[in-house]
Design a protein around this motif. Sequence first.
Motif, PDB file in Angstrom:
ATOM      1  N   VAL A   1      -2.551  -3.632  11.800  1.00 37.88           N
ATOM      2  CA  VAL A   1      -1.762  -3.036  10.808  1.00 37.88           C
ATOM      3  C   VAL A   1      -2.477  -2.872   9.402  1.00 37.88           C
ATOM      4  O   VAL A   1      -2.716  -1.729   8.763  1.00 37.88           O
ATOM      5  CB  VAL A   1      -0.728  -3.906  10.497  1.00 37.88           C
ATOM      6  N   THR A   2      -3.660  -3.898   9.563  1.00 38.85           N
ATOM      7  CA  THR A   2      -4.667  -3.696   8.432  1.00 38.85           C
ATOM      8  C   THR A   2      -5.546  -2.443   8.550  1.00 38.85           C
ATOM      9  O   THR A   2      -5.749  -1.600   7.621  1.00 38.85           O
ATOM     10  CB  THR A   2      -5.601  -4.876   8.119  1.00 38.85           C
ATOM     11  N   TYR A   3      -5.995  -2.414   9.688  1.00 41.73           N
ATOM     12  CA  TYR A   3      -6.765  -1.267   9.992  1.00 41.73           C
ATOM     13  C   TYR A   3      -5.972   0.081   9.923  1.00 41.73           C
ATOM     14  O   TYR A   3      -6.623   1.224   9.186  1.00 41.73           O
ATOM     15  CB  TYR A   3      -7.202  -1.091  11.561  1.00 41.73           C
ATOM     16  N   GLY A   4      -4.663   0.236  10.177  1.00 42.92           N
ATOM     17  CA  GLY A   4      -4.163   1.340   9.854  1.00 42.92           C
ATOM     18  C   GLY A   4      -3.596   1.692   8.227  1.00 42.92           C
ATOM     19  O   GLY A   4      -4.074   2.798   8.038  1.00 42.92           O
ATOM     20  N   LEU A   5      -3.715   0.638   7.611  1.00 45.88           N
ATOM     21  CA  LEU A   5      -3.543   0.800   6.220  1.00 45.88           C
ATOM     22  C   LEU A   5      -4.966   1.137   5.429  1.00 45.88           C
ATOM     23  O   LEU A   5      -4.865   2.080   4.645  1.00 45.88           O
ATOM     24  CB  LEU A   5      -3.132  -0.352   5.604  1.00 45.88           C
ATOM     25  N   ILE A   6      -5.950   0.540   5.759  1.00 41.05           N
ATOM     26  CA  ILE A   6      -7.149   0.680   5.020  1.00 41.05           C
ATOM     27  C   ILE A   6      -7.863   2.233   5.657  1.00 41.05           C
ATOM     28  O   ILE A   6      -8.300   2.844   4.731  1.00 41.05           O
ATOM     29  CB  ILE A   6      -8.249  -0.408   5.361  1.00 41.05           C
TER      30      ILE A   6
ATOM     31  N   GLY B   1      -3.563  -8.856  -4.110  1.00 40.39           N
ATOM     32  CA  GLY B   1      -4.074  -7.470  -4.748  1.00 40.39           C
ATOM     33  C   GLY B   1      -4.366  -7.694  -6.309  1.00 40.39           C
ATOM     34  O   GLY B   1      -5.465  -6.883  -6.407  1.00 40.39           O
ATOM     35  N   TYR B   2      -3.800  -8.391  -6.956  1.00 39.78           N
ATOM     36  CA  TYR B   2      -4.409  -8.723  -8.332  1.00 39.78           C
ATOM     37  C   TYR B   2      -5.661  -9.165  -8.308  1.00 39.78           C
ATOM     38  O   TYR B   2      -6.726  -8.576  -9.033  1.00 39.78           O
ATOM     39  CB  TYR B   2      -3.328  -9.703  -8.981  1.00 39.78           C
TER      40      TYR B   2
ATOM     41  N   ALA C   1      -3.176  -2.415   1.636  1.00 38.80           N
ATOM     42  CA  ALA C   1      -2.142  -1.529   1.321  1.00 38.80           C
ATOM     43  C   ALA C   1      -2.170  -0.928  -0.193  1.00 38.80           C
ATOM     44  O   ALA C   1      -2.100   0.180  -0.519  1.00 38.80           O
ATOM     45  CB  ALA C   1      -0.825  -1.805   1.555  1.00 38.80           C
ATOM     46  N   LEU C   2      -2.627  -2.008  -1.111  1.00 46.03           N
ATOM     47  CA  LEU C   2      -2.760  -1.525  -2.708  1.00 46.03           C
ATOM     48  C   LEU C   2      -3.546  -0.546  -2.879  1.00 46.03           C
ATOM     49  O   LEU C   2      -2.966   0.560  -3.752  1.00 46.03           O
ATOM     50  CB  LEU C   2      -2.726  -2.741  -3.474  1.00 46.03           C
ATOM     51  N   PRO C   3      -4.613  -0.526  -2.624  1.00 49.76           N
ATOM     52  CA  PRO C   3      -5.420   0.914  -2.925  1.00 49.76           C
ATOM     53  C   PRO C   3      -4.926   2.095  -2.381  1.00 49.76           C
ATOM     54  O   PRO C   3      -4.965   3.230  -2.971  1.00 49.76           O
ATOM     55  CB  PRO C   3      -6.750   0.467  -2.155  1.00 49.76           C
ATOM     56  N   LEU C   4      -4.249   2.080  -1.117  1.00 53.48           N
ATOM     57  CA  LEU C   4      -3.676   3.462  -0.615  1.00 53.48           C
ATOM     58  C   LEU C   4      -2.523   3.722  -1.422  1.00 53.48           C
ATOM     59  O   LEU C   4      -2.371   4.802  -1.882  1.00 53.48           O
ATOM     60  CB  LEU C   4      -3.398   3.034   0.911  1.00 53.48           C
ATOM     61  N   LEU C   5      -1.350   2.760  -1.720  1.00 54.84           N
ATOM     62  CA  LEU C   5      -0.357   3.224  -2.560  1.00 54.84           C
ATOM     63  C   LEU C   5      -0.845   3.551  -4.018  1.00 54.84           C
ATOM     64  O   LEU C   5      -0.054   4.341  -4.490  1.00 54.84           O
ATOM     65  CB  LEU C   5       0.407   1.756  -2.603  1.00 54.84           C
ATOM     66  N   ALA C   6      -2.083   2.874  -4.626  1.00 55.30           N
ATOM     67  CA  ALA C   6      -2.453   3.449  -5.746  1.00 55.30           C
ATOM     68  C   ALA C   6      -3.180   4.880  -5.822  1.00 55.30           C
ATOM     69  O   ALA C   6      -3.616   5.277  -6.877  1.00 55.30           O
ATOM     70  CB  ALA C   6      -3.250   2.343  -6.368  1.00 55.30           C
ATOM     71  N   GLY C   7      -3.527   5.277  -4.609  1.00 53.29           N
ATOM     72  CA  GLY C   7      -4.233   6.438  -4.618  1.00 53.29           C
ATOM     73  C   GLY C   7      -5.707   6.383  -4.619  1.00 53.29           C
ATOM     74  O   GLY C   7      -6.308   7.466  -5.144  1.00 53.29           O
ATOM     75  N   MET C   8      -6.363   5.171  -4.437  1.00 54.96           N
ATOM     76  CA  MET C   8      -7.898   5.005  -4.836  1.00 54.96           C
ATOM     77  C   MET C   8      -8.590   5.714  -3.555  1.00 54.96           C
ATOM     78  O   MET C   8      -8.550   5.522  -2.331  1.00 54.96           O
ATOM     79  CB  MET C   8      -8.252   3.642  -4.725  1.00 54.96           C
TER      80      MET C   8
ATOM     81  N   PRO D   1       1.595  -1.999 -11.936  1.00 53.73           N
ATOM     82  CA  PRO D   1       3.136  -1.843 -11.825  1.00 53.73           C
ATOM     83  C   PRO D   1       3.629  -2.322 -10.408  1.00 53.73           C
ATOM     84  O   PRO D   1       4.816  -2.893 -10.142  1.00 53.73           O
ATOM     85  CB  PRO D   1       3.330  -0.625 -12.342  1.00 53.73           C
ATOM     86  N   ILE D   2       2.755  -1.909  -9.434  1.00 50.77           N
ATOM     87  CA  ILE D   2       3.303  -2.180  -8.088  1.00 50.77           C
ATOM     88  C   ILE D   2       3.188  -3.627  -7.831  1.00 50.77           C
ATOM     89  O   ILE D   2       4.133  -4.226  -7.274  1.00 50.77           O
ATOM     90  CB  ILE D   2       2.254  -1.425  -6.985  1.00 50.77           C
ATOM     91  N   CYS D   3       2.320  -4.205  -8.236  1.00 45.30           N
ATOM     92  CA  CYS D   3       2.164  -5.927  -7.914  1.00 45.30           C
ATOM     93  C   CYS D   3       3.279  -6.465  -8.995  1.00 45.30           C
ATOM     94  O   CYS D   3       3.743  -7.228  -8.352  1.00 45.30           O
ATOM     95  CB  CYS D   3       0.758  -6.348  -8.385  1.00 45.30           C
ATOM     96  N   ALA D   4       3.522  -5.894 -10.158  1.00 44.15           N
ATOM     97  CA  ALA D   4       4.763  -6.472 -10.903  1.00 44.15           C
ATOM     98  C   ALA D   4       5.995  -6.403 -10.220  1.00 44.15           C
ATOM     99  O   ALA D   4       6.678  -7.090 -10.203  1.00 44.15           O
ATOM    100  CB  ALA D   4       4.513  -6.044 -11.971  1.00 44.15           C
TER     101      ALA D   4
END
Length: 492
Positions: free
Chosen positions: A214-219, A274-275, A404-411, A431-434
């Motif tokens: 799962v981690t590999y798929g997200l990164i 993530g933070y 997942a967070l960098p992917l969701l944030a578009g980095m 805001p995603i973390c919040a």
Amino acid sequence: MDIRLASPTGRWVVLTTVLGSSMALLDSTVVNVALPHIGDDLDADLAALQWIVNAYLLTLAGLILLGGALGDRYGRRRVFVVGVAWFALASLACGLAPNAPVLIIARALQGVGGALLTPGSLAIIQASFHPDDRARAVGLWSGFGGIGAAVGPFVGGWLVDGPGWRWVFLLNVPLAALCVPVALRHVPESRDPAAHGRFDVLGAVLCALGLGLVTYGLIDELWWAGAAGVVVAAAFVVVERRTPEPMLPPSIFASRQFTAVNLVTMCVYAAFGGYFFLASLQLQVVSGYSALAAGVALLPTTVLMLLFSARSGELGEKIGPRIPLTAGPLICAVGMLLMLRVGEDASYVADVLPATLVLGLGMVTLVAPLTATVLASVDTARAGIASGINNAAARAAGLLAVAALPLLAGMGPEAYRMPAEFEATFRRAMPICAGVLVLGAVIAWATVRRPPPTCALPECRVQCGVGAPALERPEKPSPEQGAPGRPGATPG
């Protein structure tokens, strides 16, 4: 065993366990500060930096329950010493890594060592000390662990700006060189005479493999890897249901409170993971802080945890866990939204400090009651496995968040080398973390209720670690007791 805390042997036991656990604790708090320098030195992209963090969390989360079982069976001191030596050798490999792939592999090996030594450090205290001194010994151990967590970012920043990022890892070698001989000479061996049956090796492998896919798929944004990870996770659930002695007994989730608190834990520690991954990058890449300044900037959060966790635990006992587990994530969410003020040329006093103080206040409100509620939601005899599951869930949540967070944030892959791009994506990530924290608060308010009072010892209330909740080891009853004793707690 009935070692007294005031005896020379008692002091050696505390020193040994503090040294061993400090290796893993320091490593988890200082690596984030070093990431920009590691990336520049090894010419690594953002995905490689994610793996440098996640390779360690992957093997640690997947094997930590198995590590505790090995100690119970083959000797807690023996497995602890093997874990410390393994961790040190892997740290040496990290410090000498010529490129990012070698560093990632070495970090995964570090996680294996951490899975062996982390459960054993407190299990040794529980098995060695006289019952009258056990709570004080665990309190000393937790206190020194909290101090280690507090100074970790400072030490990491100083090492990165001074001798270089490799010393973040190489520092573990002399610590292990001191810890192993002391353990072999002064720490008595102990094991669980009731431990029997087979180890759930298949369960541990499936757990780590599922998380890894799962981690590999997200990164790497590979849908097939993520789908394969879900399939493996489903196979893990089937195996755990059919195995006579599973690593993760499904029956423990019959407690709705336990299930609910673990859902809250995953939300909270996903946001924290993530933070802490992104905040130190934001301070260095966008705000221009040195590694040392970035480490010190995030210090107030841990200092507040160290100073006020005990009082928070006492308050949680008085008013019940529902309000702290609801208010804590909401306060943390506000702290993360305040990080949106941290940009180019950010003022520490006006921009960074308010965010870290509010986040620290939320964590103080949340973490100790979370630990106590996990322990109180199951029978005392299952407190060790319950806390181990909760600890593993927290680490797995942090692992998935960093993926997942960098992917969701578009980095993009080079975002951390481009201040304007990184700042823009950081403003989408917080805001995603919040939002994940708000979800945790909603779950807590809807599902958590006051459990019956079952734990009065201070180690069940005091937690200083920010990486994961307490990791407890069960204590077997003696024939005359007829009931299990209370386990202790380790900072995550």
